[in-house]
Scaffold this active site. Structure first.
Site, short mmCIF file in Angstrom:
data_model
loop_
_atom_site.label_atom_id
_atom_site.label_comp_id
_atom_site.label_asym_id
_atom_site.label_seq_id
_atom_site.Cartn_x
_atom_site.Cartn_y
_atom_site.Cartn_z
N VAL A 61 0.81 -1.21 0.00
CA VAL A 61 0.00 0.00 0.00
C VAL A 61 0.85 1.27 0.00
CG1 VAL A 61 -1.97 -1.12 1.10
CG2 VAL A 61 -0.26 0.05 2.54
N SER A 138 -7.14 4.15 15.05
CA SER A 138 -6.73 3.59 16.34
C SER A 138 -7.09 4.57 17.43
CB SER A 138 -5.21 3.35 16.35
OG SER A 138 -4.76 2.99 17.65
N TYR A 151 3.67 6.07 15.12
CA TYR A 151 2.36 5.42 14.99
C TYR A 151 1.24 6.41 15.29
CZ TYR A 151 -1.20 1.75 15.51
OH TYR A 151 -2.32 0.95 15.38
N LYS A 155 -1.71 7.59 12.75
CA LYS A 155 -3.11 7.30 13.06
C LYS A 155 -3.89 8.58 13.34
CE LYS A 155 -3.05 2.83 12.54
NZ LYS A 155 -3.82 2.20 11.45
N VAL A 184 -6.29 -5.28 20.57
CA VAL A 184 -7.03 -6.35 19.91
C VAL A 184 -6.11 -7.56 19.79
CG1 VAL A 184 -8.25 -7.06 17.81
CG2 VAL A 184 -8.45 -4.70 18.64
N THR A 186 -4.51 -9.69 18.06
CA THR A 186 -3.95 -10.01 16.75
C THR A 186 -2.58 -10.65 16.96
OG1 THR A 186 -2.86 -7.87 16.55
CG2 THR A 186 -5.15 -8.02 15.78
#
Length: 251
Positions: A61, A138, A151, A155, A184, A186
């Protein structure tokens, strides 16, 4: 079957929230394009979906040409795009000075530029179909984290570009919203040690990490006609994290 005859692109679809989202849309009748860099992971997810209504397209991406190819290939195969889920992302731990500029650039290129690249290429088709975009932002875009400058920067920008695109394209029939998950379960999170997970639980009023399927359910809702009058929303999926003003629990 809210998404019968709909074509959905999901980036970062090889694991975690992206995988759960692909399965959720597929269960509700959608044709699903699984986009991401790791084709082994994507093909594993593909094997669990109807073969005639799913497609893997290797995509970075952060690379505009790769994204354009992904969108073009989707339209060649299925004739349209109805929903774009900008989910691909990565995390680097460290404050501004402890993370190299090169590492920081990768976070920004994936988490922010990836959203812009995919939206730029898909929007002409979404304008035709009167479709929608759901971004995976987020809670780190709603407030800051220790040791997460890059990050949080990315976000936070996704949160606000969600609002800006909602304003720009709502009158043309394209809704743009975002989910803002907290912790979460993951693959990235399962690498955390027990002590760190306890610290997270102390800030989550539901006292647990979220499930990828719970975030996927919210993404599917925002993409559906059930949310037809919702535009420009950044929806916390956080177990109550953002309900707190930050003060400690004295109970």
């Amino acid at each position: 079957m809210r998404f019968e005859d709909k074509v959905v692109i999901i980036t970062g679809a090889g694991s975690g929230i992206g995988e759960a989202t692909a399965k959720r849309f597929s269960q509700e009748g959608a044709t699903v394009v699984l986009a991401g860099r790791n084709t082994d992971k994507l093909n594993r997810v593909l094997s669990e979906l109807p073969s005639d209504k799913a497609l893997v397209i290797q995509t970075d991406v952060a690379d505009r040409d790769s994204v354009k190819n992904m969108v073009d290939e989707t339209v060649r195969n299925f004739g349209r795009i109805d929903i774009l889920v900008n989910n691909a992302g990565l995390y680097v731990v460290g404050d501004l000075l402890s993370v190299s500029q090169e590492e920081g650039d990768v976070v920004l290129a994936t988490n922010l530029n990836g959203v812009l690249n995919c939206s730029y290429s898909a929007l002409p088709h979404l304008l035709e179909s009167k479709g929608c975009i759901v971004n995976n932002a987020s809670v780190s875009g709603l407030g800051g984290d220790w040791g997460g400058a890059h990050y949080c920067a990315a976000k936070g920008a996704v949160v606000n570009v969600t609002r800006a695109m909602a304003l720009d394209y709502g009158s043309q029939g394209v809704r743009v919203n975002a989910v803002c998950p907290s912790l979460v379960a993951t693959p990235m999170v399962t690498r955390l040690d027990d002590e760190t997970l306890k610290l997270f639980d102390s800030r989550i009023s539901l006292q647990r990490a979220g499930k990828p399927s719970e975030v996927a359910a919210a993404i599917a809702f925002l993409a559906s006609e059930d949310a037809s009058f919702i535009n420009g929303v950044n929806l916390p999926i956080d177990g109550g994290v953002t309900a707190s003003n930050g003060q400690p629990n004295f109970n």
